[in-house]
Design a protein around this motif. Structure first.
Motif, PDB file in Angstrom:
ATOM      1  N   PHE A  84      51.219  31.056  27.930  1.00 20.57           N
ATOM      2  CA  PHE A  84      50.366  32.032  28.598  1.00 20.57           C
ATOM      3  C   PHE A  84      50.829  33.433  28.229  1.00 20.57           C
ATOM      4  CE2 PHE A  84      49.265  28.415  31.101  1.00 20.57           C
ATOM      5  CZ  PHE A  84      47.971  28.671  31.539  1.00 20.57           C
ATOM      6  N   THR A  85      49.859  34.308  27.921  1.00 22.02           N
ATOM      7  CA  THR A  85      50.164  35.708  27.652  1.00 22.02           C
ATOM      8  C   THR A  85      49.599  36.603  28.750  1.00 22.02           C
ATOM      9  OG1 THR A  85      48.207  35.813  26.236  1.00 22.02           O
ATOM     10  CG2 THR A  85      50.338  35.436  25.160  1.00 22.02           C
ATOM     11  N   ARG A  86      48.780  36.046  29.605  1.00 19.96           N
ATOM     12  CA  ARG A  86      48.233  36.801  30.737  1.00 19.96           C
ATOM     13  C   ARG A  86      47.989  35.815  31.878  1.00 19.96           C
ATOM     14  NH1 ARG A  86      45.271  41.567  30.726  1.00 19.96           N
ATOM     15  NH2 ARG A  86      45.252  41.405  28.471  1.00 19.96           N
ATOM     16  N   SER A  87      48.529  36.133  33.053  1.00 19.23           N
ATOM     17  CA  SER A  87      48.319  35.302  34.243  1.00 19.23           C
ATOM     18  C   SER A  87      48.113  36.235  35.431  1.00 19.23           C
ATOM     19  CB  SER A  87      49.537  34.407  34.513  1.00 19.23           C
ATOM     20  OG  SER A  87      49.784  33.554  33.431  1.00 19.23           O
ATOM     21  N   VAL A  88      46.862  36.565  35.705  1.00 19.06           N
ATOM     22  CA  VAL A  88      46.550  37.481  36.796  1.00 19.06           C
ATOM     23  C   VAL A  88      45.667  36.754  37.803  1.00 19.06           C
ATOM     24  CG1 VAL A  88      45.448  39.665  37.431  1.00 19.06           C
ATOM     25  CG2 VAL A  88      46.654  39.469  35.240  1.00 19.06           C
ATOM     26  N   VAL A  89      46.151  36.649  39.026  1.00 18.55           N
ATOM     27  CA  VAL A  89      45.367  36.113  40.128  1.00 18.55           C
ATOM     28  C   VAL A  89      45.615  37.032  41.313  1.00 18.55           C
ATOM     29  CG1 VAL A  89      44.956  34.165  41.683  1.00 18.55           C
ATOM     30  CG2 VAL A  89      45.551  33.734  39.292  1.00 18.55           C
ATOM     31  N   ILE A  90      44.553  37.713  41.749  1.00 17.77           N
ATOM     32  CA  ILE A  90      44.663  38.668  42.844  1.00 17.77           C
ATOM     33  C   ILE A  90      43.747  38.220  43.974  1.00 17.77           C
ATOM     34  CG2 ILE A  90      44.285  41.078  43.541  1.00 17.77           C
ATOM     35  CD1 ILE A  90      44.627  41.789  40.518  1.00 17.77           C
ATOM     36  N   ALA A  91      44.292  38.106  45.177  1.00 15.63           N
ATOM     37  CA  ALA A  91      43.466  37.803  46.337  1.00 15.63           C
ATOM     38  C   ALA A  91      42.678  39.068  46.691  1.00 15.63           C
ATOM     39  CB  ALA A  91      44.332  37.367  47.509  1.00 15.63           C
ATOM     40  N   VAL A  92      41.363  38.943  46.842  1.00 15.82           N
ATOM     41  CA  VAL A  92      40.511  40.091  47.165  1.00 15.82           C
ATOM     42  C   VAL A  92      40.742  40.441  48.636  1.00 15.82           C
ATOM     43  CG1 VAL A  92      38.129  40.924  47.330  1.00 15.82           C
ATOM     44  CG2 VAL A  92      38.812  39.469  45.407  1.00 15.82           C
ATOM     45  N   ARG A 141      40.611  33.175  26.728  1.00 14.95           N
ATOM     46  CA  ARG A 141      40.713  34.052  27.891  1.00 14.95           C
ATOM     47  C   ARG A 141      39.611  33.678  28.866  1.00 14.95           C
ATOM     48  NH1 ARG A 141      41.398  40.594  27.856  1.00 14.95           N
ATOM     49  NH2 ARG A 141      41.785  40.820  30.081  1.00 14.95           N
ATOM     50  N   SER A 142      39.993  33.515  30.126  1.00  8.19           N
ATOM     51  CA  SER A 142      39.044  33.197  31.193  1.00  8.19           C
ATOM     52  C   SER A 142      39.149  34.258  32.269  1.00  8.19           C
ATOM     53  CB  SER A 142      39.352  31.823  31.805  1.00  8.19           C
ATOM     54  OG  SER A 142      39.152  30.803  30.865  1.00  8.19           O
ATOM     55  N   LYS A 143      37.983  34.800  32.651  1.00  9.35           N
ATOM     56  CA  LYS A 143      37.951  35.818  33.700  1.00  9.35           C
ATOM     57  C   LYS A 143      36.927  35.410  34.753  1.00  9.35           C
ATOM     58  CE  LYS A 143      37.144  39.267  30.765  1.00  9.35           C
ATOM     59  NZ  LYS A 143      36.934  40.638  30.263  1.00  9.35           N
ATOM     60  N   LEU A 144      37.278  35.687  36.009  1.00  7.84           N
ATOM     61  CA  LEU A 144      36.359  35.463  37.119  1.00  7.84           C
ATOM     62  C   LEU A 144      36.401  36.672  38.031  1.00  7.84           C
ATOM     63  CD1 LEU A 144      37.573  32.363  36.556  1.00  7.84           C
ATOM     64  CD2 LEU A 144      36.130  31.939  38.498  1.00  7.84           C
ATOM     65  N   ASN A 145      35.242  37.096  38.455  1.00  5.60           N
ATOM     66  CA  ASN A 145      35.124  38.154  39.442  1.00  5.60           C
ATOM     67  C   ASN A 145      35.856  39.432  39.043  1.00  5.60           C
ATOM     68  OD1 ASN A 145      34.175  39.259  41.865  1.00  5.60           O
ATOM     69  ND2 ASN A 145      35.952  38.538  43.016  1.00  5.60           N
ATOM     70  N   SER A 146      35.683  39.846  37.813  1.00  7.67           N
ATOM     71  CA  SER A 146      36.357  41.046  37.310  1.00  7.67           C
ATOM     72  C   SER A 146      36.063  42.277  38.161  1.00  7.67           C
ATOM     73  CB  SER A 146      35.936  41.333  35.866  1.00  7.67           C
ATOM     74  OG  SER A 146      36.334  40.281  35.034  1.00  7.67           O
ATOM     75  N   GLY A 147      34.874  42.333  38.755  1.00  8.08           N
ATOM     76  CA  GLY A 147      34.487  43.487  39.560  1.00  8.08           C
ATOM     77  C   GLY A 147      35.018  43.474  40.983  1.00  8.08           C
ATOM     78  N   GLY A 148      35.671  42.384  41.372  1.00 11.58           N
ATOM     79  CA  GLY A 148      36.249  42.322  42.717  1.00 11.58           C
ATOM     80  C   GLY A 148      35.244  42.111  43.833  1.00 11.58           C
ATOM     81  N   ASP A 149      34.149  41.405  43.566  1.00 13.23           N
ATOM     82  CA  ASP A 149      33.142  41.103  44.588  1.00 13.23           C
ATOM     83  C   ASP A 149      33.812  40.409  45.774  1.00 13.23           C
ATOM     84  OD1 ASP A 149      31.103  39.982  46.151  1.00 13.23           O
ATOM     85  OD2 ASP A 149      29.960  39.263  44.433  1.00 13.23           O
ATOM     86  N   PRO A 150      33.713  40.986  46.983  1.00 12.93           N
ATOM     87  CA  PRO A 150      34.413  40.409  48.136  1.00 12.93           C
ATOM     88  C   PRO A 150      33.851  39.074  48.618  1.00 12.93           C
ATOM     89  CG  PRO A 150      33.144  42.341  48.807  1.00 12.93           C
ATOM     90  CD  PRO A 150      33.049  42.244  47.307  1.00 12.93           C
ATOM     91  N   SER A 151      32.681  38.654  48.087  1.00 14.94           N
ATOM     92  CA  SER A 151      32.178  37.334  48.473  1.00 14.94           C
ATOM     93  C   SER A 151      32.966  36.220  47.786  1.00 14.94           C
ATOM     94  CB  SER A 151      30.686  37.205  48.162  1.00 14.94           C
ATOM     95  OG  SER A 151      30.472  37.199  46.759  1.00 14.94           O
ATOM     96  N   PHE A 152      33.743  36.573  46.768  1.00 14.68           N
ATOM     97  CA  PHE A 152      34.588  35.616  46.037  1.00 14.68           C
ATOM     98  C   PHE A 152      36.045  35.925  46.385  1.00 14.68           C
ATOM     99  CE2 PHE A 152      36.694  33.873  42.238  1.00 14.68           C
ATOM    100  CZ  PHE A 152      36.080  32.638  42.162  1.00 14.68           C
ATOM    101  N   PRO A 153      36.877  34.930  46.621  1.00 13.60           N
ATOM    102  CA  PRO A 153      38.225  35.194  47.131  1.00 13.60           C
ATOM    103  C   PRO A 153      39.234  35.781  46.142  1.00 13.60           C
ATOM    104  CG  PRO A 153      37.883  32.834  46.840  1.00 13.60           C
ATOM    105  CD  PRO A 153      36.557  33.504  46.583  1.00 13.60           C
ATOM    106  N   TYR A 154      39.000  35.641  44.842  1.00 13.56           N
ATOM    107  CA  TYR A 154      40.022  36.045  43.871  1.00 13.56           C
ATOM    108  C   TYR A 154      39.440  36.809  42.687  1.00 13.56           C
ATOM    109  CZ  TYR A 154      42.555  32.455  46.427  1.00 13.56           C
ATOM    110  OH  TYR A 154      43.124  31.715  47.424  1.00 13.56           O
ATOM    111  N   ILE A 155      40.290  37.622  42.093  1.00 14.14           N
ATOM    112  CA  ILE A 155      40.046  38.208  40.776  1.00 14.14           C
ATOM    113  C   ILE A 155      40.985  37.459  39.854  1.00 14.14           C
ATOM    114  CG2 ILE A 155      40.281  40.262  39.333  1.00 14.14           C
ATOM    115  CD1 ILE A 155      39.894  41.908  41.970  1.00 14.14           C
ATOM    116  N   ILE A 156      40.457  36.890  38.798  1.00 14.47           N
ATOM    117  CA  ILE A 156      41.276  36.057  37.909  1.00 14.47           C
ATOM    118  C   ILE A 156      41.094  36.505  36.467  1.00 14.47           C
ATOM    119  CG2 ILE A 156      41.609  33.704  37.023  1.00 14.47           C
ATOM    120  CD1 ILE A 156      40.710  32.757  39.854  1.00 14.47           C
ATOM    121  N   ASP A 157      42.211  36.623  35.765  1.00 10.31           N
ATOM    122  CA  ASP A 157      42.204  36.981  34.343  1.00 10.31           C
ATOM    123  C   ASP A 157      43.371  36.242  33.691  1.00 10.31           C
ATOM    124  OD1 ASP A 157      42.060  38.112  31.836  1.00 10.31           O
ATOM    125  OD2 ASP A 157      42.176  40.184  32.535  1.00 10.31           O
ATOM    126  N   MET A 158      43.063  35.198  32.958  1.00  5.74           N
ATOM    127  CA  MET A 158      44.084  34.356  32.330  1.00  5.74           C
ATOM    128  C   MET A 158      43.859  34.315  30.820  1.00  5.74           C
ATOM    129  SD  MET A 158      45.693  33.179  35.044  1.00  5.74           S
ATOM    130  CE  MET A 158      46.481  31.597  34.899  1.00  5.74           C
TER     131      MET A 158
END
Length: 141
Positions: free
Chosen positions: A15-23, A59-76
């Motif tokens: 892994f070169t990037r492991s970002v998981v942020i709780a919104v 590279r997989s990204k989810l919810n890059s914009g930080g939509d609060p209806s989704f629990p996490y911002i993910i960038d792997m």
């Protein structure tokens, strides 16, 4: 040839990037997490000066914009080094490496996201399947 007789083998995954942020503004409401699909990108390159060796980056990204209806911002981002033996044509090797890399890398990303989110405030997130896009049909004139 690879030890198991398969013409494509995996040397390593990292892994070169492991970002998981709780919104922080997320309010759990049941099914919200199922509405956002990952944005996946995969790139395969043959390594110079090493015939049959390939580097794959996914590279997989989810919810890059930080939509609060989704629990996490993910960038792997995950990298694999694979090899194809000389029994395959260049085209077969490239296609086989792409399919193998996609399976291995997305599987590693799914596992990492599940493990990390399982220790986050909104609970475990299990990513769905990722399907390689098919080639668009060729136009005949």
């Amino acid at each position: 040839m690879a030890a198991n007789g398969h013409p494509i083998g995996l040397e390593r995954v990292l892994f070169t990037r492991s970002v998981v942020i709780a919104v922080p503004d997320h309010v759990p409401n049941g099914d919200a997490a199922s509405g956002i699909a990952p944005e996946n990108a995969i790139d395969i390159n043959q390594m110079k000066d090493e015939p049959g060796k390939y580097q794959a980056v996914m590279r997989s990204k989810l919810n890059s914009g930080g939509d609060p209806s989704f629990p996490y911002i993910i960038d792997m981002e995950c990298i694999a080094v694979l090899f194809a033996n000389d029994s395959l044509s260049q085209e077969e090797a490239a296609r086989g490496v792409l399919i193998t890399a996609h399976s291995v890398l997305y599987g590693a990303i799914r596992e990492a996201v599940a493990w990390i989110t399982g220790r986050q405030p909104f609970g475990q997130l299990m990513l769905g399947l990722s399907v390689l896009p098919t080639k668009p049909p060729e136009t005949v004139e």
